[in-house]
Design a protein around this motif. Structure first.
Motif, PDB file in Angstrom:
ATOM      1  N   VAL A  18       0.898  -1.172   0.000  1.00 47.98           N
ATOM      2  CA  VAL A  18       0.000   0.000   0.000  1.00 47.98           C
ATOM      3  C   VAL A  18       0.931   1.215   0.000  1.00 47.98           C
ATOM      4  O   VAL A  18       1.994   1.175   0.611  1.00 47.98           O
ATOM      5  CB  VAL A  18      -0.944   0.031   1.230  1.00 47.98           C
ATOM      6  CG1 VAL A  18      -1.958  -1.081   1.163  1.00 47.98           C
ATOM      7  CG2 VAL A  18      -0.175  -0.037   2.539  1.00 47.98           C
ATOM      8  N   HIS A  19       0.559   2.239  -0.714  1.00 46.62           N
ATOM      9  CA  HIS A  19       1.392   3.443  -0.776  1.00 46.62           C
ATOM     10  C   HIS A  19       0.608   4.584  -0.143  1.00 46.62           C
ATOM     11  O   HIS A  19       0.072   5.441  -0.837  1.00 46.62           O
ATOM     12  CB  HIS A  19       1.759   3.766  -2.225  1.00 46.62           C
ATOM     13  CG  HIS A  19       2.494   2.647  -2.909  1.00 46.62           C
ATOM     14  ND1 HIS A  19       3.839   2.444  -2.750  1.00 46.62           N
ATOM     15  CD2 HIS A  19       2.053   1.655  -3.714  1.00 46.62           C
ATOM     16  CE1 HIS A  19       4.211   1.369  -3.438  1.00 46.62           C
ATOM     17  NE2 HIS A  19       3.142   0.879  -4.026  1.00 46.62           N
ATOM     18  N   ASN A  20       0.483   4.526   1.181  1.00 46.74           N
ATOM     19  CA  ASN A  20      -0.298   5.537   1.872  1.00 46.74           C
ATOM     20  C   ASN A  20       0.218   5.700   3.301  1.00 46.74           C
ATOM     21  O   ASN A  20      -0.122   4.908   4.182  1.00 46.74           O
ATOM     22  CB  ASN A  20      -1.786   5.139   1.884  1.00 46.74           C
ATOM     23  CG  ASN A  20      -2.647   6.200   2.548  1.00 46.74           C
ATOM     24  OD1 ASN A  20      -2.139   7.198   3.063  1.00 46.74           O
ATOM     25  ND2 ASN A  20      -3.949   5.976   2.563  1.00 46.74           N
ATOM     26  N   PRO A  21       1.034   6.743   3.545  1.00 47.06           N
ATOM     27  CA  PRO A  21       1.602   6.953   4.892  1.00 47.06           C
ATOM     28  C   PRO A  21       0.532   7.216   5.952  1.00 47.06           C
ATOM     29  O   PRO A  21       0.758   6.984   7.134  1.00 47.06           O
ATOM     30  CB  PRO A  21       2.505   8.173   4.717  1.00 47.06           C
ATOM     31  CG  PRO A  21       1.997   8.878   3.497  1.00 47.06           C
ATOM     32  CD  PRO A  21       1.451   7.803   2.607  1.00 47.06           C
ATOM     33  N   HIS A  22      -0.653   7.664   5.531  1.00 49.79           N
ATOM     34  CA  HIS A  22      -1.716   8.002   6.494  1.00 49.79           C
ATOM     35  C   HIS A  22      -2.280   6.760   7.177  1.00 49.79           C
ATOM     36  O   HIS A  22      -2.855   6.865   8.257  1.00 49.79           O
ATOM     37  CB  HIS A  22      -2.844   8.773   5.803  1.00 49.79           C
ATOM     38  CG  HIS A  22      -2.368   9.986   5.082  1.00 49.79           C
ATOM     39  ND1 HIS A  22      -1.841  11.083   5.735  1.00 49.79           N
ATOM     40  CD2 HIS A  22      -2.307  10.278   3.754  1.00 49.79           C
ATOM     41  CE1 HIS A  22      -1.492  12.001   4.843  1.00 49.79           C
ATOM     42  NE2 HIS A  22      -1.760  11.532   3.636  1.00 49.79           N
ATOM     43  N   LEU A  23      -2.147   5.603   6.544  1.00 50.36           N
ATOM     44  CA  LEU A  23      -2.713   4.375   7.123  1.00 50.36           C
ATOM     45  C   LEU A  23      -2.062   4.051   8.461  1.00 50.36           C
ATOM     46  O   LEU A  23      -2.701   3.490   9.349  1.00 50.36           O
ATOM     47  CB  LEU A  23      -2.552   3.187   6.163  1.00 50.36           C
ATOM     48  CG  LEU A  23      -3.410   3.205   4.895  1.00 50.36           C
ATOM     49  CD1 LEU A  23      -3.142   1.967   4.058  1.00 50.36           C
ATOM     50  CD2 LEU A  23      -4.899   3.301   5.217  1.00 50.36           C
TER      51      LEU A  23
END
Length: 311
Positions: A18-23
Protein backbone atom coordinates in the motif's frame (compact mmCIF):
# COMPACT_ATOMS: atom_id res chain seq x y z
CA UNK A 1 13.85 -25.91 7.20
CA UNK A 2 16.53 -23.98 9.08
CA UNK A 3 15.91 -20.34 10.04
CA UNK A 4 18.35 -19.13 7.39
CA UNK A 5 16.26 -20.73 4.62
CA UNK A 6 13.18 -19.27 6.23
CA UNK A 7 14.67 -15.78 6.06
CA UNK A 8 15.71 -16.32 2.49
CA UNK A 9 12.23 -17.37 1.38
CA UNK A 10 10.71 -14.39 3.23
CA UNK A 11 13.15 -12.14 1.41
CA UNK A 12 11.97 -13.39 -1.98
CA UNK A 13 8.26 -13.49 -1.17
CA UNK A 14 6.53 -10.40 -2.44
CA UNK A 15 4.18 -8.57 -0.06
CA UNK A 16 1.09 -6.62 -1.10
CA UNK A 17 2.09 -2.94 -1.07
CA UNK A 18 0.00 0.00 0.00
CA UNK A 19 1.39 3.44 -0.78
CA UNK A 20 -0.30 5.54 1.87
CA UNK A 21 1.60 6.95 4.89
CA UNK A 22 -1.72 8.00 6.49
CA UNK A 23 -2.71 4.37 7.12
CA UNK A 24 -0.06 4.15 9.87
CA UNK A 25 -1.92 6.84 11.83
CA UNK A 26 -5.21 4.91 11.87
CA UNK A 27 -6.01 3.08 15.10
CA UNK A 28 -8.46 0.85 13.24
CA UNK A 29 -8.79 0.59 9.47
CA UNK A 30 -12.45 0.09 8.60
CA UNK A 31 -13.00 -1.60 5.24
CA UNK A 32 -16.45 -0.06 5.03
CA UNK A 33 -17.79 -1.65 1.83
CA UNK A 34 -16.70 -5.14 2.96
CA UNK A 35 -18.09 -4.66 6.50
CA UNK A 36 -14.68 -5.78 7.83
CA UNK A 37 -11.99 -3.97 9.80
CA UNK A 38 -8.67 -4.35 11.62
CA UNK A 39 -10.32 -3.57 14.97
CA UNK A 40 -13.25 -5.95 14.57
CA UNK A 41 -11.71 -8.89 12.67
CA UNK A 42 -8.49 -10.93 12.87
CA UNK A 43 -7.56 -10.39 9.21
CA UNK A 44 -4.27 -12.40 9.30
CA UNK A 45 -6.13 -15.41 10.76
CA UNK A 46 -8.99 -15.06 8.26
CA UNK A 47 -6.99 -14.31 5.10
CA UNK A 48 -3.27 -14.86 5.77
CA UNK A 49 -3.12 -18.02 3.63
CA UNK A 50 -4.64 -16.42 0.51
CA UNK A 51 -2.51 -16.94 -2.62
CA UNK A 52 -5.13 -16.56 -5.38
CA UNK A 53 -7.83 -13.90 -5.66
CA UNK A 54 -10.47 -14.09 -8.36
CA UNK A 55 -12.74 -11.12 -8.93
CA UNK A 56 -15.78 -10.78 -11.17
CA UNK A 57 -18.83 -8.58 -11.60
CA UNK A 58 -21.70 -10.54 -10.12
CA UNK A 59 -22.02 -11.98 -6.59
CA UNK A 60 -23.78 -15.03 -8.04
CA UNK A 61 -20.88 -15.76 -10.41
CA UNK A 62 -18.29 -15.42 -7.65
CA UNK A 63 -20.25 -17.80 -5.42
CA UNK A 64 -20.49 -20.34 -8.24
CA UNK A 65 -16.73 -19.91 -8.82
CA UNK A 66 -15.87 -20.73 -5.20
CA UNK A 67 -18.13 -23.81 -5.32
CA UNK A 68 -16.47 -24.89 -8.57
CA UNK A 69 -12.94 -24.36 -7.23
CA UNK A 70 -13.72 -26.23 -3.99
CA UNK A 71 -14.80 -29.25 -6.02
CA UNK A 72 -11.80 -28.93 -8.39
CA UNK A 73 -9.28 -28.75 -5.56
CA UNK A 74 -11.18 -31.33 -3.47
CA UNK A 75 -10.75 -28.92 -0.56
CA UNK A 76 -14.17 -29.25 0.98
CA UNK A 77 -17.43 -31.01 0.39
CA UNK A 78 -18.70 -29.29 -2.79
CA UNK A 79 -22.22 -29.49 -1.30
CA UNK A 80 -21.19 -27.42 1.73
CA UNK A 81 -22.48 -23.88 2.02
CA UNK A 82 -20.00 -21.04 1.54
CA UNK A 83 -20.97 -18.07 3.68
CA UNK A 84 -20.64 -14.59 2.25
CA UNK A 85 -17.83 -13.03 4.33
CA UNK A 86 -19.23 -9.57 3.49
CA UNK A 87 -22.77 -10.41 4.59
CA UNK A 88 -22.85 -7.18 6.63
CA UNK A 89 -23.05 -5.13 3.41
CA UNK A 90 -24.92 -5.45 0.13
CA UNK A 91 -22.16 -3.79 -1.94
CA UNK A 92 -19.85 -6.75 -2.57
CA UNK A 93 -19.83 -10.48 -1.89
CA UNK A 94 -16.75 -12.43 -0.78
CA UNK A 95 -16.18 -16.18 -0.49
CA UNK A 96 -13.13 -18.20 0.50
CA UNK A 97 -12.01 -21.79 0.16
CA UNK A 98 -8.45 -22.80 1.10
CA UNK A 99 -5.97 -20.32 -0.44
CA UNK A 100 -8.56 -18.97 -2.92
CA UNK A 101 -10.58 -15.79 -2.34
CA UNK A 102 -13.50 -14.98 -4.64
CA UNK A 103 -14.87 -11.40 -4.61
CA UNK A 104 -17.55 -9.59 -6.63
CA UNK A 105 -16.76 -6.08 -7.90
CA UNK A 106 -19.97 -4.79 -9.45
CA UNK A 107 -20.04 -3.07 -12.83
CA UNK A 108 -17.68 -0.41 -14.16
CA UNK A 109 -14.47 1.37 -13.13
CA UNK A 110 -15.78 3.23 -10.01
CA UNK A 111 -17.25 0.07 -8.50
CA UNK A 112 -14.19 -2.16 -9.02
CA UNK A 113 -11.83 0.66 -7.89
CA UNK A 114 -13.58 1.02 -4.52
CA UNK A 115 -13.50 -2.75 -4.05
CA UNK A 116 -9.79 -2.95 -4.99
CA UNK A 117 -8.75 -0.21 -2.52
CA UNK A 118 -10.28 -2.25 0.30
CA UNK A 119 -9.14 -5.63 -1.06
CA UNK A 120 -5.51 -4.45 -1.40
CA UNK A 121 -5.62 -3.09 2.17
CA UNK A 122 -7.17 -6.36 3.39
CA UNK A 123 -4.39 -8.45 1.78
CA UNK A 124 -1.80 -6.04 3.21
CA UNK A 125 -3.26 -6.15 6.75
CA UNK A 126 -3.46 -9.97 6.51
CA UNK A 127 0.29 -10.08 5.61
CA UNK A 128 -0.41 -12.05 2.42
CA UNK A 129 2.54 -12.69 0.08
CA UNK A 130 2.94 -13.87 -3.52
CA UNK A 131 -0.69 -13.19 -4.37
CA UNK A 132 -1.97 -13.71 -7.92
CA UNK A 133 -5.18 -11.86 -8.80
CA UNK A 134 -7.33 -12.61 -11.84
CA UNK A 135 -10.43 -10.84 -13.09
CA UNK A 136 -12.82 -13.30 -14.70
CA UNK A 137 -15.68 -11.85 -16.67
CA UNK A 138 -17.65 -11.33 -19.84
CA UNK A 139 -17.03 -8.99 -22.76
CA UNK A 140 -17.99 -8.09 -26.30
CA UNK A 141 -15.65 -9.55 -28.91
CA UNK A 142 -14.36 -7.84 -32.04
CA UNK A 143 -14.14 -10.26 -34.96
CA UNK A 144 -14.05 -13.29 -32.67
CA UNK A 145 -16.40 -16.26 -32.53
CA UNK A 146 -18.71 -15.86 -29.48
CA UNK A 147 -17.46 -18.04 -26.64
CA UNK A 148 -13.79 -17.24 -27.35
CA UNK A 149 -11.82 -16.53 -24.18
CA UNK A 150 -9.52 -13.47 -24.27
CA UNK A 151 -6.54 -13.18 -21.94
CA UNK A 152 -5.66 -9.47 -21.86
CA UNK A 153 -2.24 -8.46 -23.13
CA UNK A 154 -2.79 -4.78 -22.36
CA UNK A 155 -5.80 -2.77 -21.31
CA UNK A 156 -6.39 0.28 -23.51
CA UNK A 157 -8.83 3.18 -23.20
CA UNK A 158 -11.52 4.17 -25.72
CA UNK A 159 -8.86 5.96 -27.80
CA UNK A 160 -6.78 2.73 -27.84
CA UNK A 161 -4.02 4.09 -25.57
CA UNK A 162 -2.62 1.89 -22.76
CA UNK A 163 -3.43 4.22 -19.91
CA UNK A 164 -5.84 4.84 -17.06
CA UNK A 165 -6.66 8.46 -16.21
CA UNK A 166 -8.04 9.67 -12.92
CA UNK A 167 -8.64 13.15 -11.58
CA UNK A 168 -7.01 13.54 -8.13
CA UNK A 169 -7.17 16.93 -6.37
CA UNK A 170 -8.35 18.51 -9.63
CA UNK A 171 -5.38 17.21 -11.64
CA UNK A 172 -5.40 14.38 -14.17
CA UNK A 173 -3.14 11.54 -13.06
CA UNK A 174 -2.16 9.00 -15.74
CA UNK A 175 -1.27 5.47 -14.70
CA UNK A 176 -0.08 2.63 -16.85
CA UNK A 177 -2.10 -0.51 -17.46
CA UNK A 178 0.57 -3.20 -17.77
CA UNK A 179 -0.44 -6.71 -16.81
CA UNK A 180 1.87 -9.63 -16.04
CA UNK A 181 3.01 -11.00 -19.43
CA UNK A 182 4.28 -14.32 -18.09
CA UNK A 183 0.98 -14.94 -16.29
CA UNK A 184 -0.94 -14.30 -19.55
CA UNK A 185 1.32 -16.83 -21.34
CA UNK A 186 0.84 -19.38 -18.55
CA UNK A 187 -2.95 -19.02 -18.86
CA UNK A 188 -2.76 -19.45 -22.64
CA UNK A 189 -0.69 -22.61 -22.11
CA UNK A 190 -3.30 -23.91 -19.63
CA UNK A 191 -6.00 -23.39 -22.25
CA UNK A 192 -3.99 -25.44 -24.77
CA UNK A 193 -3.67 -28.24 -22.22
CA UNK A 194 -7.41 -28.08 -21.46
CA UNK A 195 -8.27 -28.01 -25.17
CA UNK A 196 -11.95 -27.24 -24.49
CA UNK A 197 -12.46 -23.81 -26.09
CA UNK A 198 -10.56 -21.23 -28.11
CA UNK A 199 -8.40 -18.80 -26.12
CA UNK A 200 -6.41 -15.85 -27.50
CA UNK A 201 -4.15 -13.15 -26.07
CA UNK A 202 -5.02 -9.63 -27.20
CA UNK A 203 -5.66 -6.07 -26.09
CA UNK A 204 -8.82 -5.26 -24.17
CA UNK A 205 -10.58 -1.93 -24.52
CA UNK A 206 -11.96 -0.60 -21.25
CA UNK A 207 -14.82 1.88 -21.57
CA UNK A 208 -16.81 4.05 -19.15
CA UNK A 209 -20.15 2.95 -20.53
CA UNK A 210 -21.93 -0.07 -22.02
CA UNK A 211 -23.87 1.75 -24.76
CA UNK A 212 -22.49 4.85 -26.53
CA UNK A 213 -19.02 4.32 -25.02
CA UNK A 214 -18.91 0.93 -26.78
CA UNK A 215 -20.40 2.23 -30.07
CA UNK A 216 -23.69 0.42 -29.60
CA UNK A 217 -26.67 1.46 -31.72
CA UNK A 218 -29.33 0.29 -29.26
CA UNK A 219 -29.02 2.68 -26.27
CA UNK A 220 -31.50 5.39 -25.27
CA UNK A 221 -29.36 7.88 -27.25
CA UNK A 222 -27.29 7.48 -30.39
CA UNK A 223 -25.90 10.23 -32.62
CA UNK A 224 -23.87 8.09 -35.07
CA UNK A 225 -24.51 5.68 -37.93
CA UNK A 226 -23.89 1.97 -38.42
CA UNK A 227 -20.96 2.95 -40.68
CA UNK A 228 -19.46 5.18 -37.93
CA UNK A 229 -19.74 2.27 -35.53
CA UNK A 230 -18.07 -0.19 -37.94
CA UNK A 231 -15.26 2.29 -38.73
CA UNK A 232 -14.57 2.76 -35.02
CA UNK A 233 -14.57 -0.95 -34.23
CA UNK A 234 -12.28 -1.64 -37.21
CA UNK A 235 -9.87 0.98 -35.83
CA UNK A 236 -10.00 -0.87 -32.50
CA UNK A 237 -9.27 -4.14 -34.33
CA UNK A 238 -6.26 -2.53 -36.02
CA UNK A 239 -5.03 -1.56 -32.52
CA UNK A 240 -5.15 -5.31 -31.71
CA UNK A 241 -8.23 -4.92 -29.53
CA UNK A 242 -9.94 -8.29 -29.21
CA UNK A 243 -12.66 -7.43 -26.73
CA UNK A 244 -14.41 -4.63 -24.83
CA UNK A 245 -15.35 -4.47 -21.14
CA UNK A 246 -15.54 -1.88 -18.35
CA UNK A 247 -13.05 -2.70 -15.57
CA UNK A 248 -9.66 -3.83 -16.89
CA UNK A 249 -7.81 -0.46 -16.98
CA UNK A 250 -8.20 0.48 -13.31
CA UNK A 251 -7.74 -3.19 -12.33
CA UNK A 252 -4.41 -3.34 -14.20
CA UNK A 253 -3.14 0.00 -12.84
CA UNK A 254 -4.07 -0.68 -9.20
CA UNK A 255 -2.64 -4.22 -9.23
CA UNK A 256 0.61 -2.92 -10.71
CA UNK A 257 0.88 -0.22 -8.00
CA UNK A 258 0.39 -2.80 -5.24
CA UNK A 259 2.79 -5.39 -6.69
CA UNK A 260 0.06 -7.95 -7.39
CA UNK A 261 0.62 -10.39 -10.25
CA UNK A 262 -2.50 -9.79 -12.31
CA UNK A 263 -4.42 -11.08 -15.34
CA UNK A 264 -7.78 -10.44 -17.00
CA UNK A 265 -9.63 -13.43 -18.48
CA UNK A 266 -12.93 -12.61 -20.21
CA UNK A 267 -15.15 -14.66 -22.46
CA UNK A 268 -16.77 -12.92 -25.46
CA UNK A 269 -20.57 -13.22 -25.49
CA UNK A 270 -21.03 -11.84 -29.01
CA UNK A 271 -19.13 -10.42 -32.00
CA UNK A 272 -19.75 -6.67 -31.92
CA UNK A 273 -19.05 -6.38 -35.67
CA UNK A 274 -22.23 -8.40 -36.21
CA UNK A 275 -24.55 -6.83 -33.65
CA UNK A 276 -25.14 -5.15 -30.31
CA UNK A 277 -27.71 -7.25 -28.50
CA UNK A 278 -27.23 -10.58 -26.76
CA UNK A 279 -29.47 -12.97 -28.65
CA UNK A 280 -27.96 -16.29 -27.51
CA UNK A 281 -30.05 -18.49 -25.22
CA UNK A 282 -29.61 -18.41 -21.45
CA UNK A 283 -28.05 -21.89 -21.60
CA UNK A 284 -25.47 -20.92 -24.24
CA UNK A 285 -24.51 -17.75 -22.32
CA UNK A 286 -24.22 -19.73 -19.10
CA UNK A 287 -21.88 -22.19 -20.81
CA UNK A 288 -19.75 -19.29 -22.14
CA UNK A 289 -19.59 -17.68 -18.68
CA UNK A 290 -18.18 -20.87 -17.17
CA UNK A 291 -15.17 -20.85 -19.52
CA UNK A 292 -13.03 -18.27 -17.62
CA UNK A 293 -13.84 -20.22 -14.41
CA UNK A 294 -12.69 -23.49 -15.98
CA UNK A 295 -9.45 -21.94 -17.28
CA UNK A 296 -8.58 -20.16 -14.03
CA UNK A 297 -9.57 -23.20 -11.96
CA UNK A 298 -7.21 -25.35 -14.02
CA UNK A 299 -4.41 -22.77 -13.61
CA UNK A 300 -4.82 -22.63 -9.80
CA UNK A 301 -4.90 -26.43 -9.54
CA UNK A 302 -1.72 -26.69 -11.62
CA UNK A 303 0.05 -24.04 -9.49
CA UNK A 304 -0.88 -25.76 -6.22
CA UNK A 305 0.27 -29.14 -7.57
CA UNK A 306 3.62 -27.64 -8.61
CA UNK A 307 4.02 -26.04 -5.14
CA UNK A 308 3.20 -29.33 -3.40
CA UNK A 309 5.78 -31.08 -5.61
CA UNK A 310 8.45 -28.56 -4.54
CA UNK A 311 8.03 -29.26 -0.82
Amino acid sequence: MNPKDDKRSAQYSSPVCVHNPHLDDLKDDILYHFSLGTGTHDLPAMFGDVKFVCVGGSPWRMKSFVEYIAAELALEDPKSEYPNICAGTDRYAMYKVGPVLSVSHGMGIPSIAIMLHELIKLLHHAHCTDVTIIRIGTSGGIGLEPGTVVVTKQSVDATFLPKFEQVILGKTVVRNTDLDESLAEELLQCSKELNQFKTVIGNTMCTLDFYEGQARLDGAFCSYTEKNKQDYLMKAKEAEVCNIEMESSVFASMCKLSGLRAAVVCVTLLDRLKGDQLTSSHEVLRNYQQRPQILVGYYIKKQLKAKAGNH
